[in-house]
Design an enzyme around this catalytic site. Sequence first.
Site, PDB file in Angstrom:
ATOM      1  N   ASP A 375     -15.480 -27.549 -29.417  1.00 27.78           N
ATOM      2  CA  ASP A 375     -14.303 -28.348 -30.365  1.00 27.78           C
ATOM      3  C   ASP A 375     -14.533 -29.627 -30.378  1.00 27.78           C
ATOM      4  OD1 ASP A 375     -11.735 -28.042 -31.741  1.00 27.78           O
ATOM      5  OD2 ASP A 375     -11.234 -29.596 -29.986  1.00 27.78           O
ATOM      6  N   GLU A 417     -18.321 -27.095 -33.606  1.00 20.40           N
ATOM      7  CA  GLU A 417     -17.476 -27.394 -34.606  1.00 20.40           C
ATOM      8  C   GLU A 417     -17.469 -28.684 -35.104  1.00 20.40           C
ATOM      9  OE1 GLU A 417     -12.741 -28.103 -35.217  1.00 20.40           O
ATOM     10  OE2 GLU A 417     -13.633 -28.760 -33.879  1.00 20.40           O
TER      11      GLU A 417
END
Length: 730
Positions: A375, A417
């Site tokens: 992330d 991501e």
Amino acid sequence: MAKKRLQKKREAAKTSAFQAAAAKAETPKITTKKVQPIKVETTKTEPVKVETKKTEPIKVETKKVEPAKVETQKAEAVKVETAKVESAKVETKKTETAKVETTKAEPVKLENKRDDDHIYRERLARHLDELKWLYCELYQDNPYVTMHLNDLLKVLKKFYDMRNDALKESDLNREKDPTWYKRNDLIGMMMYVNAFAGTLSNLESKLDYIQECNVNYLHLMPLLDSPRGRSDGGYAVADFRKVQEELGTMDDFAALTAACHNRGINVCLDFVMNHTSEDHEWAKRARAGEKEYQDRYFFFDNYDIPSLYEQTCPEVFPTTAPGNFTWLEDLHKHVMTTFYPYQWDLNYRNPIVLNEMIFNMLYLANQGVDIVRLDAVPYIWKQLGTNCRNLPQVHTIVRIMRMICEIVCPGVLLLGEVVMAPEKVVPYFGTVEKPECHLLYNVTTMASTWHTVATKDVSLLRRQLDIISELPRDYVFQNYLRCHDDIGWGLDYEYLENFGIQEVPHKKYLNDFLTGKYPDSFARGELYNDDPRLGDARLCGTTASLCGIERFGFEGNQEGVDRAVRYDITLHAFMLSQSGIPVIYSGDEIGQVNDYSYKDDPEKSDDSRYLHRGKFDWKLAENRHDPATVQGKLFPVLDKLEHIRSSHGIFNSNVPIHTIDTWDNSILAFVRENDEEKFIGIYNFSENDKVAWINEEDGMYTDLISGREMEAKGVQIPAFGCYWLCRNKQ
């Protein structure tokens, strides 16, 4: 006297000769830097630990990992030959020195036995030099860099040893088949556990439905411990080794992953790298004044240095969380908080932070995670005078993590991501020789798709497909229409300027259309972090609501609903026909619309992303086999598309793709072709029936969706419709 002295010299010479002979007769010593005998296992063990369950060879381990190498190629000292299975027979009937017999008795059958230590040493040796180089380069200013590197290497082995047999077997199988995730048989679904099933154990009971959706790649949104009211949807992690109590326990999670693996379902989990919750143990100890833990974050006594960062660092949430620092009144210090004030940025300049976060990642991998979603990875390295995004050190860290996975758990994939401008995304694949992420979100194609929905012009989307088609076929994207997050308009504005399109007014048009403000718009979305100063905002909403199912459904317009369902199917067909792994957002398969109830929840009302994070509607799901309902019109067609995709090798990631002219700006067409088949996907982004003026003069094609046979010439295509034309070349 002279005779006596001569006699003493002779006796001394004899004694010296005797000692030399005795020294030669002793067993050769394999020494380390401390000139000690060979140490066989340095912790908790007897001199020679002979285990028969794993039939492992004698472990020669020292504190520094490398010193006592038992090499099988030169086969010196103790011979551990791996080519001939029968050479190393370890007998345990007598607890004497381990016997290595190569004659008599039947050979030990090791066909199904792993030599775990040998496997680990081979993997480590493959990457050790580069790992050392990158780590020492990253922390070259740290006087204790060697100590931290050795600590890292020592603990890696422990995580490998803790990895269970099933996961180690999976690792070996995937090492033998490194393209396992690049084929056309993976279909993904992303979901929040609490929204879909309530708890982890209940989710396990819903696996039949997940398999009915043809899903074998299950992406579970953040489920690790995070404080209520300050969780950012689970992205403010308080404990990387504990599950949110309302969802269950880590044992429940491990049981779920095992159940998924038994069904052939891979599990993806978010790993939040950039920050921790302010409730994390490190943050609490930092707040208590412990310098060691303050050094794991960015603390400043005054605003002098933070003000310099603010000059070059953009704001992520300019309206809901402006700025990149938070003042802590209790400490009288500023702490860096790029996202929300309760999410403290980690300081990866501290090697302890990198080591500990890698250990957390490996812990999750050992619970059965197959795909680790990194992330906000572009943000993890901070440097004054930069925008603190996509810095070279970020790529070094991701490369280190990739190598560590290939050493400890090579069956695990890294999904990056990277929600950035198009030119910033691809570098996170690394190079073919030095890869970083296995997978990346195809965020630019996703955003370009919704741009095309609003503009009815495929030019930008076609350009994006052409760019991707030129990338190495080893690069694999994760394709999607919607996810848990908002839609950011990170488009190729330099290209759009060629048509007189300016960034700020164009973003406003896109948002106006997709929130239903524009005249005759069918879409129903909401804005997220609208910043009037920059004329910027992101978009929220489900696929069904953005396609018109919500609007026409509430209006009772059946013709409009049918058209919206057809558009929903066309967008999914486009996504499913791209190269890479298609992932559906849970609820999209049944046409679930926006959930406005979040506005009544004080913990969610400030975050419009909860518009598309509503609870899964199981009553609607019951309609999926009723052709008179939206669910009955949508679910079976998506099911058919998914089966077509998995049964035709033309959809493999390594199959070349190129766009073709349709001579209509609202119709997109592209060709996929291998030795067996030729596929033409045609997609109409207009509300009018059209003709795709393609002219493929190579015979008859079959539409894989309807079964119709037709020529690939002047194809008539309905409003918001699509064709999957295919011709068998053999």
